[in-house]
Design an enzyme around this catalytic site. Structure first.
Site, PDB file in Angstrom:
ATOM      1  N   GLN A  69       0.828  -1.195   0.000  1.00 24.23           N
ATOM      2  CA  GLN A  69       0.000   0.000   0.000  1.00 24.23           C
ATOM      3  C   GLN A  69       0.869   1.254   0.000  1.00 24.23           C
ATOM      4  OE1 GLN A  69      -2.981  -0.058   3.037  1.00 24.23           O
ATOM      5  NE2 GLN A  69      -3.817   1.939   2.493  1.00 24.23           N
ATOM      6  N   SER A 154       4.427  -6.024   2.813  1.00 27.19           N
ATOM      7  CA  SER A 154       3.169  -5.967   3.555  1.00 27.19           C
ATOM      8  C   SER A 154       2.036  -6.593   2.737  1.00 27.19           C
ATOM      9  CB  SER A 154       2.863  -4.520   3.943  1.00 27.19           C
ATOM     10  OG  SER A 154       1.765  -4.439   4.817  1.00 27.19           O
ATOM     11  N   LEU A 155       1.106  -5.810   2.228  1.00 25.69           N
ATOM     12  CA  LEU A 155       0.051  -6.318   1.363  1.00 25.69           C
ATOM     13  C   LEU A 155       0.612  -7.204   0.253  1.00 25.69           C
ATOM     14  CD1 LEU A 155      -2.716  -6.214  -0.263  1.00 25.69           C
ATOM     15  CD2 LEU A 155      -1.778  -4.157  -1.311  1.00 25.69           C
ATOM     16  N   ARG A 179      -8.961  -7.792   4.598  1.00 21.89           N
ATOM     17  CA  ARG A 179      -7.825  -7.188   5.304  1.00 21.89           C
ATOM     18  C   ARG A 179      -7.915  -5.666   5.272  1.00 21.89           C
ATOM     19  NH1 ARG A 179      -2.384  -5.457   3.957  1.00 21.89           N
ATOM     20  NH2 ARG A 179      -0.817  -6.172   5.459  1.00 21.89           N
ATOM     21  N   HIS A 267       0.911  -2.140  11.265  1.00 25.10           N
ATOM     22  CA  HIS A 267       2.013  -2.974  11.775  1.00 25.10           C
ATOM     23  C   HIS A 267       2.397  -2.639  13.217  1.00 25.10           C
ATOM     24  CE1 HIS A 267       2.328  -4.855   7.902  1.00 25.10           C
ATOM     25  NE2 HIS A 267       2.387  -3.664   7.330  1.00 25.10           N
ATOM     26  N   GLN A 316       0.893 -10.576  10.787  1.00 26.20           N
ATOM     27  CA  GLN A 316       1.589  -9.577   9.965  1.00 26.20           C
ATOM     28  C   GLN A 316       1.080  -8.156  10.186  1.00 26.20           C
ATOM     29  OE1 GLN A 316       0.597  -8.189   6.295  1.00 26.20           O
ATOM     30  NE2 GLN A 316       2.180  -9.254   5.148  1.00 26.20           N
TER      31      GLN A 316
END
Length: 365
Positions: A69, A154-155, A179, A267, A316
């Site tokens: 993202q 991440s994503l 998510r 996070h 995560q």
């Protein structure tokens, strides 16, 4: 992180042929690699456990890296019109999302595309569309077949897992959709933010966080959330804590700070409300052992056991992203060439910051 279990009296060796040029798995076209791999599995009752340490000795030569993202930009995805397989991914996405995703990607408005609930599915689909654009060009299938490790920021880890055949395109998109919704809801529940600190090493950024935390209450504490590359670390936390970080950054010799256009403190524990929703969705999703190593953001290691992958993905959203360690490990293990697939060139910039001589190519859709 290797999962351990007591071996039963019978152990079966399952051979997965991976030497076809490409195959369709659960509706998403995945490329394979030109060799066979033997997976050790143990049958316990009706459950099959996979040795999670299967990929720990991986030796990477060619990697696909997928953005996270923040990489979104109005106009992304426009090349997908020219490749039927890429356009088909957007059409299939529309059925799941309930709106014309390609229209939002190519035409905006920016505010809509930047929202967490839209940007995460948009980046996931556009990145996998980039794989199809690469496949369609001369020599593209050969490049795809050569890839022996993948990961995403991440994503982007979800994109990497879809490419590696751990779940179908549709199942991955459903997870990404949920998510984004869960992270947005968690962000709405508290005043929080993220800021990039430019020009400091990780130790100095930690000292900066410690100094800021001395001035705010527990609800506004901050921490390093993204270990991106030398000189670029993202800090997440309560709004007052982030403001304290920004105010003190110059005194710690930071070159600059950049407030990130995200919904909240990704996070970190601020995302804890999203975890239970993700766990439930992951529990209901079929996840298989990836056909190639997929490096986790949580511990910078590949995982083979589907149950471990589910636990890692749930963790995560509240765990710091170990991207710097991931890139350094890949390069130290002998990685020769990387490809960034999807919108933007953030990943390429990070890789070059870690090693100026690293070879990386952008494939946009």
């Amino acid at each position: 992180m290797a999962s351990s279990f007591a071996l039963p009296s019978t152990i079966s060796l399952k051979k997965f042929p991976l030497n076809a040029s490409s195959s369709f798995r659960n509706g998403f076209r995945t490329a394979s690699i030109s060799r066979s791999r033997v997976l050790m599995s143990a049958s316990v009752g009706s459950q099959t456990l996979v040795d999670d340490s299967l990929f720990l000795d991986y030796k990477p030569t060619s990697a696909f890296l997928f953005p996270g993202q923040g990489a979104q930009a109005v106009g992304m995805g426009k090349e997908s019109h020219s490749v039927p397989a890429a356009a088909d991914l957007f059409n299939r996405a529309n059925d799941i999302l309930g709106f014309d995703l390609l229209d939002v990607c190519t035409n905006g408005p920016k505010e809509k595309l930047d929202s967490t609930v839209i940007s995460q599915p948009a980046i996931y689909v556009t990145s996998l569309a980039a794989v199809e654009l690469l496949r369609a060009r001369d020599g593209g299938q050969q490049i795809i077949d050569s890839v022996d490790v993948t990961c995403g920021l991440s994503l982007g880890e979800y994109t990497a897992l879809a490419f590696a055949g751990a779940f179908s395109f549709e199942d991955g998109l459903r997870l990404v959709k949920l998510r984004g919704e869960a992270m947005q809801a968690a962000a709405d529940g508290a005043k929080s933010a993220m800021v990039s600190i430019i020009g400091l090493d990780s130790e100095k950024v930690q000292q900066l966080c410690d100094a800021a935390n001395q001035e705010v209450d527990e609800a506004n504490k901050v921490q390093i959330a993204n270990f991106l590359c030398p000189g670029n670390y993202a800090v997440s936390g309560g709004l007052k804590g982030i403001e304290a970080v920004e105010a003190k950054a110059k005194s710690f010799k930071a070159r600059m700070t950049v407030r990130l256009a995200v919904a909240g403190a990704f996070h970190t524990s601020f995302m804890e409300p999203a975890v239970s929703r993700l766990e439930a969705a992951l529990a209901a999703t079929e996840i298989r052992t990836p056909r190639i190593p997929v490096i986790s953001n949580v511990d910078a290691q590949p995982h083979a056991d589907p149950s471990t992958i589910k636990k890692i993905l749930a963790r995560q959203v509240t765990s710091p992203v170990q991207w710097e360690t991931t890139v350094k490990t890949l390069l130290s293990k002998g990685l020769k060439k990387s490809y960034e697939l999807g919108p933007g060139k953030v990943i390429a910039g990070i890789v070059k910051r870690v090693d100026k001589s690293a070879e990386i190519e952008n494939i946009a859709a």
